[in-house]
Design a protein around this motif. Structure first.
Motif, PDB file in Angstrom:
ATOM      1  N   PHE A 181       0.842  -1.213   0.000  1.00 19.02           N
ATOM      2  CA  PHE A 181       0.000   0.000   0.000  1.00 19.02           C
ATOM      3  C   PHE A 181       0.872   1.257   0.000  1.00 19.02           C
ATOM      4  O   PHE A 181       0.599   2.218  -0.727  1.00 19.02           O
ATOM      5  N   ARG A 182       1.934   1.231   0.807  1.00 17.10           N
ATOM      6  CA  ARG A 182       2.817   2.397   0.879  1.00 17.10           C
ATOM      7  C   ARG A 182       3.510   2.652  -0.469  1.00 17.10           C
ATOM      8  O   ARG A 182       3.623   3.796  -0.917  1.00 17.10           O
ATOM      9  N   LEU A 183       3.978   1.586  -1.107  1.00 14.65           N
ATOM     10  CA  LEU A 183       4.646   1.732  -2.400  1.00 14.65           C
ATOM     11  C   LEU A 183       3.695   2.303  -3.453  1.00 14.65           C
ATOM     12  O   LEU A 183       4.088   3.134  -4.282  1.00 14.65           O
ATOM     13  N   GLN A 184       2.442   1.860  -3.413  1.00 15.62           N
ATOM     14  CA  GLN A 184       1.464   2.377  -4.374  1.00 15.62           C
ATOM     15  C   GLN A 184       1.275   3.881  -4.236  1.00 15.62           C
ATOM     16  O   GLN A 184       1.054   4.589  -5.224  1.00 15.62           O
ATOM     17  N   LYS A 185       1.385   4.372  -3.018  1.00 18.77           N
ATOM     18  CA  LYS A 185       1.156   5.793  -2.766  1.00 18.77           C
ATOM     19  C   LYS A 185       2.425   6.632  -2.837  1.00 18.77           C
ATOM     20  O   LYS A 185       2.375   7.813  -3.188  1.00 18.77           O
ATOM     21  N   GLN A 186       3.571   6.038  -2.496  1.00 22.05           N
ATOM     22  CA  GLN A 186       4.773   6.841  -2.308  1.00 22.05           C
ATOM     23  C   GLN A 186       5.898   6.558  -3.297  1.00 22.05           C
ATOM     24  O   GLN A 186       6.866   7.316  -3.356  1.00 22.05           O
ATOM     25  N   SER A 187       5.806   5.487  -4.060  1.00 22.35           N
ATOM     26  CA  SER A 187       6.882   5.161  -4.999  1.00 22.35           C
ATOM     27  C   SER A 187       6.595   5.784  -6.364  1.00 22.35           C
ATOM     28  O   SER A 187       5.683   5.340  -7.066  1.00 22.35           O
ATOM     29  N   PRO A 188       7.360   6.786  -6.778  1.00 19.34           N
ATOM     30  CA  PRO A 188       7.150   7.376  -8.114  1.00 19.34           C
ATOM     31  C   PRO A 188       7.315   6.343  -9.223  1.00 19.34           C
ATOM     32  O   PRO A 188       6.623   6.410 -10.248  1.00 19.34           O
ATOM     33  N   LEU A 189       8.220   5.396  -9.034  1.00 18.66           N
ATOM     34  CA  LEU A 189       8.453   4.366 -10.048  1.00 18.66           C
ATOM     35  C   LEU A 189       7.208   3.511 -10.223  1.00 18.66           C
ATOM     36  O   LEU A 189       6.773   3.238 -11.355  1.00 18.66           O
TER      37      LEU A 189
END
Length: 482
Positions: free
Chosen positions: A272-280
């Motif tokens: 969930f965090r990567l979906q929101k915070q990872s620009p890639l």
């Protein structure tokens, strides 16, 4: 013409005879010793070091040289001149033999790249003396020369040097460069050693200056492996993100790399965090959307339910060797030859969010001198002990669950024991032992290790440093419906 002082023999003949005798002793010495056995009362007088010193002086002074090597650096006017002796070059290199036979002048013109030209004098000295000092930044250049001139002993020695110094510190790193070179030269021993080192010590590679220089081919070779040793799959994603930011590859390469990440091994809250915070991930979300959707399904349902609708025999559900506490535990065994040791630890039942809160307790037993039942002492009819084996056995490790549980249905456990060691002052992975899923122990565990020696390469400060990883697998017992 210079002549010898005592008998008037031309100096070049004397040199040739000397070199021939040296060659006979060093190259054919083993056969000579077999043919002429040493008398029982004889004493060997060994002056080989003095002979090597004379050979080194012969090269340095250029006495009685009959060929001049003109080593030109490619694309420059720089030329290095070496006074050499045809017999030495011919004995050591068949390439030099061919060049000397076909020459029309008193010199040989050799064109070399700047890095090879810089170490050419060291290479020639090896042909005379049989030893060489090597720095990390010289290994590839010397290996190139040994390969080009077919000096096989030096080539093999340099390959061994590089495989033994993969963990050495260097300003910009060297393992990835050595891997690329081995791939280019077809040196499979060096290539496999570099790939194994990178796979087993990936977390430290992520932190090094080398990581950004990794090639796309090597990157994909690593991403496809299940034997990578690292902290977590999340660590791999973040390192991949840094590599992409540094190298800016084309979109197709980025998407292929992102698809190789095993998202099912990343806990849902991190996804969930990567979906929101990872620009890639945000930029390439559409290319991996189905994989993320499958990962969330994996985390929300039991593996048995998931297997009714999906094929669980695929990489997204297969763990790598993760060092985080959810997957296993380190185990330091002080003075490992003393006696048997036991150890207990807990892991999650499985990587699925459905199972991650369920714990499994494991018991590990280490025995430094285990003997198979067939090799142990037996008793005769009179009660006397009859020894059947005289050596002290071999190290053994067993890892078993403390209890059985209905939750184990549909889950098999792959056990991996990682042995750490100190090499060139750095803690690295020395060996990895995998347990077959149907067994409780690794049959070849430390079979070649000498734990009695305090300086054993398997010990760190007289202790055995292990890390046990438990990998739950679902596809062994579950088959997806068509």
């Amino acid at each position: 013409m210079v002549r010898s002082c005592e008998q008037g023999i031309p100096a070049w003949v004397a040199v040739g005879t000397l070199l021939f005798l040296i060659h006979s002793v060093t190259v054919r010495g083993a056969a000579l010793k077999q043919e002429v056995p040493l008398d029982s009362g004889a004493t060997v007088l060994n002056h080989s070091m003095s002979m090597v010193q004379r050979m080194e002086s012969l090269l340095a002074l250029g006495n009685s040289s009959d060929v001049t090597l003109r080593v030109q650096t490619i694309n420059t006017d720089e030329v290095k001149v070496i006074q050499a002796h045809s017999l030495v070059l011919t004995l050591q290199s068949e390439v030099f033999e061919e060049l000397l036979l076909s020459r029309n002048n008193s010199y040989l013109l050799l064109r070399e790249t700047p890095d090879c030209a810089a170490v050419f004098d060291k290479f020639i000295r090896y042909l005379y003396c049989g030893d060489i000092s090597v720095r990390l930044d010289q290994a590839v250049s010397l290996h190139k020369l040994a390969s080009k001139y077919r000096v096989w002993g030096l080539q093999q020695g340099l390959t061994q040097f590089m495989t033994q110094h993969l963990s050495s510190d260097s300003p910009t790193g060297h393992v990835i460069g050595w891997y690329n070179y081995a791939l280019q030269m077809g040196d499979m021993v060096l290539r496999d050693s570099c790939l194994q080192y990178l796979s087993w010590n990936l977390s430290s590679v992520f932190q090094s200056a080398e990581w950004s220089s990794i090639s796309e081919d090597l990157l994909f070779s690593l991403l496809q492996r299940s034997d990578l040793i690292l902290q977590s799959e999340l660590e791999l994603y973040e390192a991949l993100e840094a590599w992409i930011s540094q190298n800016q590859p084309v979109s197709s390469t980025v998407e292929s790399a992102l698809k190789a990440v095993r998202y099912g091994m990343i806990p849902p809250h991190h996804l969930f965090r990567l979906q929101k915070q990872s620009p890639l991930m945000q930029k390439h979300y559409e290319s991996i959307r189905d994989l993320l959707y499958l990962a969330f399904q994996f985390h929300s349902a039991s593996p048995i339910q998931l297997a009714k609708f999906f094929d669980v025999n695929c990489s997204i559900f297969t763990p790598r060797n993760y060092l985080s506490t959810s997957w296993g535990s380190p185990w330091v065994i002080n003075n490992p030859t003393r006696d048997d040791r036991s150890f207990s630890f807990q892991t999650q039942l499985g990587p699925s969010g459905h199972d991650s809160s369920k714990r499994v307790t494991w018991n590990a037993l280490f025995s430094p001198r285990w003997l198979p039942l067939s090799a142990r002492s037996t008793y005769t009819e009179l009660g006397a002990m009859q020894p059947t084996r005289t050596d002290g056995g071999r190290p053994r490790i067993i890892v078993t669950p403390a209890t059985s549980s209905p939750d184990f249905a549909g889950v098999s456990f792959q056990k991996t024991v990682i042995v750490m060691a100190r090499q060139q002052g750095k803690i690295v992975v020395r060996h990895v032992y995998n347990f077959h899923q149907s067994t409780e122990e690794a049959g070849d565990f430390l079979v070649d290790a000498d734990l009695q020696r305090r300086a054993s390469e398997y010990l760190i400060d007289s202790s055995l440093y292990l890390h046990i990883v438990i990998k739950p697998l679902y596809h062994t017992l579950l088959v997806a419906r068509k």
